[in-house]
Design a protein around this motif. Structure first.
Motif: not given
Length: 416
Positions: A124, A127-128, A213, A215, A231, A234-235, A238-239, A241-242
């Motif tokens: 994670a 990726a972010t 968001h 992932a 998950d 990762a989620s 992702a939140y 990062a977004h």
């Protein structure tokens, strides 16, 4: 606010509690019939337009009734009441958010989760750009790393609040999003449970946030925030990062603020390069210098208890954490626990001092007095946010007093 958050955080963020409408005086049977009509006439057409099948809609809503015990309800035929003076709930002193037991538990379990899920956390972060220990801080705060009970039927909660709450449009949108999640089969059977505000799964995502968001961290083609730790990790990453997490920057640093630096300089609208804060005499409590790569970056003074507790210079990433839950103390808890997990950090260097026993209405009275004198307190809500804290400091400085930048008993009388 995109997400509603964990139960302790929500309690601290609640503000002055409005007097509840006389729900017992309502003809509840008639209101329940109106609710069923609203589901059919308002929610179903919207869900249908979003691709939700009739079968999914029926399965989700058949037999649900209004949950009259939820807060902030405005039944048909009644109006939101004007908040009355709060006589029961005490003002949430910052020290209560950082109990030794809560911090120790979140840290010890978090370290175990760091070992157990090292691969998912590393993936994670690659990726972010969001560090694994920050993800762990949020995961622990939201659901106790998946161990907390999440008891409510999400369709009942969101249906009730979409039908009769002060934020009905918001919750109706969330209800339609929850139906979309059910239609797509994202959740395992029986897993559509939520907090009292409709937040789902281990990260406690509102349904719209799940759709935006969530992932797939374990590569099985699904984003399962209910049963999959990978998950979930990762989620959360992702939140963040977004919402603008800046890779390579910290969230913040505990600091000593000399008396020559006004506590009224607090706030995200009074930022300056961290180098300038250091030049003013603000130093890390560890005795180490600020990292070289942070010196040119913007930092913000953050003193959640004014002069009566620990102080911090925080980075823009602190405010990304606040996007997850709009609370200074929430973001501080996440960052602090993350540091304890990753670096073995201990307690804050400065103690949280006793701020006296006050009601939220007492804080609101102080805010009203400050507003009458032209200060911007960010709203008369009984919560001592940064605008209220620094307004108190400016008022104290104008009176020639030592600025504490925090509410105190007797302050409202002095402002009259």
């Amino acid at each position: 606010m995109r997400l509603f958050r964990s139960f302790a955080a929500l309690a601290l963020a609640a503000g002055i509690i409005a007097a509840a409408p006389p729900l017992q005086a309502q003809d509840r049977a008639a209101v329940e019939r109106q609710f069923r009509g609203w589901l059919e006439d308002t929610v179903w057409p919207r869900a249908d337009a979003e691709g939700v099948s009739r079968g999914t809609f029926t399965d989700a809503t058949a037999g649900i009734t209004l949950d009259w015990d939820l807060p902030d309800l405005v039944p048909p035929g009644s109006a939101p009441t004007v908040p009355e003076r709060q006589r029961q709930s005490e003002f949430g002193a910052p020290a209560r958010y950082f109990t030794p037991g809560g911090l120790s538990s979140a840290t010890s379990v978090g370290r175990e989760m760091a070992r157990r899920h090292a691969g998912a956390l590393s993936a994670a972060e690659r990726a972010t750009g969001v560090p694994g220990h920050i993800v762990l801080g949020i995961w622990g705060r939201e659901s106790g790393y998946g161990r907390a009970s999440i008891p409510h039927d999400v369709f009942r909660v969101l249906g009730t609040k979409g039908f009769m709450s002060t934020r009905a449009d918001y919750f109706t949108d969330e209800l339609v999003a929850a139906l979309r999640i059910a239609e797509a089969g994202h959740a395992p059977e029986g897993a559509m449970k939520s907090s009292w505000a409709g937040a789902l799964g281990q990260p406690q995502f509102m349904p719209t946030s799940f759709l935006e968001h969530a992932a797939d961290g374990d590569g099985d083609g699904r984003a399962d925030i209910w049963r999959s730790e990978a998950d979930t990790i990762a989620s959360i990453a992702a939140y963040l990062a977004h919402h603008g997490w800046v890779a390579g920057r910290d969230w913040g640093f505990e600091v000593d603020v000399p008396a020559s630096v006004s506590c009224a300089l607090e706030g995200p609208d009074q930022g300056r390069p961290i180098r300038e804060w250091a030049d003013m005499g603000i130093a890390r409590v560890s005795g180490r210098a600020f990292p070289d790569h942070e010196l040119a970056g913007e930092g913000y003074l953050m003193m959640p208890a004014g002069r009566l507790g620990p102080a911090f210079v925080v980075t823009p990433n602190f405010y990304v954490l606040k996007d997850y839950n709009m609370s200074d103390l929430y973001a501080l808890f996440v960052g602090h626990v993350g540091d304890r997990i990753a670096y073995g950090s201990g307690n804050f260097s400065e103690d949280w001092q006793d701020v006296g026993r006050m009601l939220r209405s007492d804080v609101a009275d102080i805010q009203s007095g400050l507003v009458a004198q032209g200060h911007d307190v960010g709203g008369v809500d009984g919560l001592a946010g940064f605008k209220t804290r620094r307004s108190i400091g400016r008022w104290q400085e104008a009176r020639g007093e030592r600025a504490t930048c925090f509410p105190a008993p007797g302050m409202a009388d002095a402002l009259r």
